[in-house]
Design an enzyme around this catalytic site. Structure first.
Site, PDB file in Angstrom:
ATOM      1  N   SER A  11       0.801  -1.353   0.038  1.00  0.00           N
ATOM      2  CA  SER A  11       0.054  -0.040  -0.043  1.00  0.00           C
ATOM      3  C   SER A  11       0.858   1.300  -0.003  1.00  0.00           C
ATOM      4  O   SER A  11       0.754   2.132  -0.755  1.00  0.00           O
ATOM      5  CB  SER A  11      -1.076   0.011   1.115  1.00  0.00           C
ATOM      6  OG  SER A  11      -1.712  -1.045   1.023  1.00  0.00           O
ATOM      7  N   GLY A 136       5.930   9.848   9.294  1.00  0.00           N
ATOM      8  CA  GLY A 136       4.698  10.832   9.704  1.00  0.00           C
ATOM      9  C   GLY A 136       3.311  10.147   9.598  1.00  0.00           C
ATOM     10  O   GLY A 136       3.410   8.794   9.487  1.00  0.00           O
ATOM     11  N   ALA A 140      -1.562   5.158   3.609  1.00  0.00           N
ATOM     12  CA  ALA A 140      -1.578   5.171   2.211  1.00  0.00           C
ATOM     13  C   ALA A 140      -2.810   5.420   1.470  1.00  0.00           C
ATOM     14  O   ALA A 140      -2.986   5.985   0.423  1.00  0.00           O
ATOM     15  CB  ALA A 140      -0.678   3.663   2.040  1.00  0.00           C
ATOM     16  N   LYS A 191       5.297   3.548  17.559  1.00  0.00           N
ATOM     17  CA  LYS A 191       3.884   3.950  17.307  1.00  0.00           C
ATOM     18  C   LYS A 191       2.936   2.598  16.841  1.00  0.00           C
ATOM     19  O   LYS A 191       1.731   2.613  17.368  1.00  0.00           O
ATOM     20  CB  LYS A 191       3.466   4.919  16.449  1.00  0.00           C
ATOM     21  CG  LYS A 191       3.984   4.833  15.091  1.00  0.00           C
ATOM     22  CD  LYS A 191       3.061   4.183  14.164  1.00  0.00           C
ATOM     23  CE  LYS A 191       3.768   4.048  12.707  1.00  0.00           C
ATOM     24  NZ  LYS A 191       2.635   3.711  11.702  1.00  0.00           N
ATOM     25  N   ASP A 244       2.183  10.819  13.827  1.00  0.00           N
ATOM     26  CA  ASP A 244       2.233   9.450  13.170  1.00  0.00           C
ATOM     27  C   ASP A 244       1.510   8.469  14.318  1.00  0.00           C
ATOM     28  O   ASP A 244       0.614   7.603  14.117  1.00  0.00           O
ATOM     29  CB  ASP A 244       3.553   9.028  13.263  1.00  0.00           C
ATOM     30  CG  ASP A 244       3.523   7.700  12.229  1.00  0.00           C
ATOM     31  OD1 ASP A 244       2.496   7.224  11.707  1.00  0.00           O
ATOM     32  OD2 ASP A 244       4.654   7.113  11.772  1.00  0.00           O
ATOM     33  N   GLU A 281       3.393  -4.227  11.270  1.00  0.00           N
ATOM     34  CA  GLU A 281       4.788  -4.270  11.688  1.00  0.00           C
ATOM     35  C   GLU A 281       4.918  -4.347  13.367  1.00  0.00           C
ATOM     36  O   GLU A 281       6.037  -4.905  13.875  1.00  0.00           O
ATOM     37  CB  GLU A 281       5.456  -2.985  11.259  1.00  0.00           C
ATOM     38  CG  GLU A 281       5.545  -2.938   9.797  1.00  0.00           C
ATOM     39  CD  GLU A 281       6.939  -3.685   9.339  1.00  0.00           C
ATOM     40  OE1 GLU A 281       7.525  -4.538   9.990  1.00  0.00           O
ATOM     41  OE2 GLU A 281       7.112  -3.427   8.233  1.00  0.00           O
TER      42      GLU A 281
END
Length: 331
Positions: A11, A136, A140, A191, A244, A281
Site C-alpha cells: 500500500s 509521519g 496510504a 507507534k 504518526d 509491523e
C-alpha cells in the site's frame, strides 16, 4: 533527481510511487510477485492493495529488482522491515555510486535491535549520509486519494534531505526536513506497538479516557527510549512522533490498530494474521523494541504488555490490569 525506484508494491510503496510521479519523477516499482507488476503495467492499478488508485503514466512496474534499481538516483525501500536485510543483500550490487536510499519502513530488526537506517548502512555498505528516512502520519489510502498530508524527511545530510523533500513535494503532500534520524525512526516503530494496544482497548469496549491515556503514555515511553538513544525529545512532539502515533492509533486504515482489535476480541496471533492478511509491523517489532529498552534500562510498560499478549498468550484484559496496577509515580 529524475529517476526513482520503489522497491515494494504494498500500500505505502504504491502510494509513494504516485507521490513521486506527481512531483515530476519517472518511477519504476518493483513487485515481488510478477502478477502484481503485470497488473500495474496492463491496468495502471494494484488490485491487491489500492485497487481504486489509477497510477500516473510515469509509473512503470517490474518484477526484476536489478531493472528497477539500475540508473535510479533515488531508491525507495518499502518492504516489510524484517525482510530488509535479506532483500538488500541481493540488491546492493545494483545501486548507483551516489544514489540516495529512502526508507519507508517503520520497525526495529529482530535479533540485532537495529533501526532500519542502520540495517541499510550495514547491508548495502553505504555512508550514513546517503540514507533518508520518511516518517509521519502517512496512511496510504488517504494519500492515494490526494487528501492533504504532511511528512518528515530525515537525514544527517541536510542537502540530501532537501533533495528528497523536493522530489516528493506535491499539492497534497507536504514534506518537512529534519536531521534527527534516530527520533524519526523510533517514533515510526514504537507507534505501531502502541496502536496494537489501542486496537485491543477499542475491541474491549473501553472508552476515550483509556485511549487518550494509551496515546499519551505511549508517547512518553517512546520519548524515553529515544532520549536514551540520542534522539531530540522535540521530535516526538512533531509529525514523526505525536502525528504518526495519533493517525496510526485512530484510523480504521491502520493495520496495527486493526490487528490489535482482533487480539482484543480474543483471537490468537495466527487468527488475527489470517483475518488481516497484511503485515502489522508492531507484532514483530514489539519484541525488538522490548529488547532495546531493556538493554538501555528504559521502562516501556505498554510495550512489555503488548509483547505478552502477542507472543506469550496473555489475555488483553489481564495486560490492562497489569498496567493499571503498577506502582504510582510522578508523570
Amino acid at each position: 533527481m529524475t529517476h526513482a525506484a520503489v522497491l515494494g508494491a504494498g500500500s505505502w510503496g504504491t502510494a509513494f510511487a504516485k507521490v513521486l510521479a506527481d512531483a515530476g519523477r519517472d518511477v519504476v516499482v518493483w513487485a515481488r510477485r510478477p502478477a502484481v507488476a503485470e497488473s500495474i503495467r496492463a491496468t495502471r492499478t494494484n488490485p491487491d492493495y489500492l485497487p481504486r488508485l489509477r497510477l500516473p503514466a510515469a509509473v512503470r512496474a517490474t518484477a526484476d529488482a536489478a531493472e528497477a534499481i539500475g540508473g535510479s538516483d533515488l531508491v525507495v525501500l518499502a518492504v516489510p522491515s524484517q525482510t530488509l536485510r535479506g532483500n538488500l543483500a541481493e540488491w546492493a550490487r545494483h545501486l548507483e555510486p551516489d544514489s540516495t536510499l529512502v526508507s519507508l519502513m517503520k520497525g526495529i530488526e529482530l535479533g540485532t535491535t537495529k533501526r532500519m537506517s542502520e540495517v541499510i548502512v550495514e547491508t548495502a555498505g553505504v555512508a550514513v549520509d546517503r540514507v533518508v528516512v520518511v516518517s509521519g502520519p502517512n496512511l496510504a489510502p488517504e494519500i492515494a486519494d490526494e487528501q492533504p498530508a504532511a511528512t518528515v524527511v530525515a537525514c544527517t545530510d541536510t542537502d540530501r534531505a532537501t533533495l528528497v523533500q523536493t522530489s516528493v513535494n506535491t499539492p497534497y503532500f507536504r514534506p518537512y526536513t529534519n536531521d534527527d534520524v534516530i527520533g524519526c525512526e523510533l517514533g515510526g516503530a514504537v507507534k505501531n506497538v502502541i496502536a496494537l494496544a489501542y486496537g485491543m482497548t477499542s475491541a474491549m469496549g473501553l472508552g476515550d479516557n483509556t485511549r487518550a491515556t494509551l496515546i499519551t503514555r505511549g508517547l512518553a515511553e517512546t520519548a524515553r527510549l529515544g532520549v536514551a538513544l540520542g534522539a531530540d525529545p522535540l521530535t516526538f512532539a512533531g509529525l514523526a512522533g505525536l502525528g504518526d502515533l495519533v493517525a496510526t492509533c485512530s484510523s480504521p486504515f491502520s493495520r496495527n490498530r486493526t490487528f490489535g482489535e482482533h487480539l482484543g476480541r480474543g483471537e490468537n496471533l495466527e487468527q488475527a494474521q489470517t483475518a488481516t492478511r497484511q503485515t502489522a509491523e508492531g507484532v514483530k517489532s514489539c519484541l525488538a523494541i522490548r529488547d532495546l529498552s531493556r538493554a538501555h534500562g528504559v521502562e516501556m510498560p505498554i510495550t512489555e504488555q503488548v509483547e505478552r499478549v502477542c507472543h506469550e498468550g496473555a489475555d488483553p484484559r489481564a495486560a490492562m490490569a497489569a498496567l493499571m496496577s503498577r506502582k504510582p509515580r510522578p508523570e
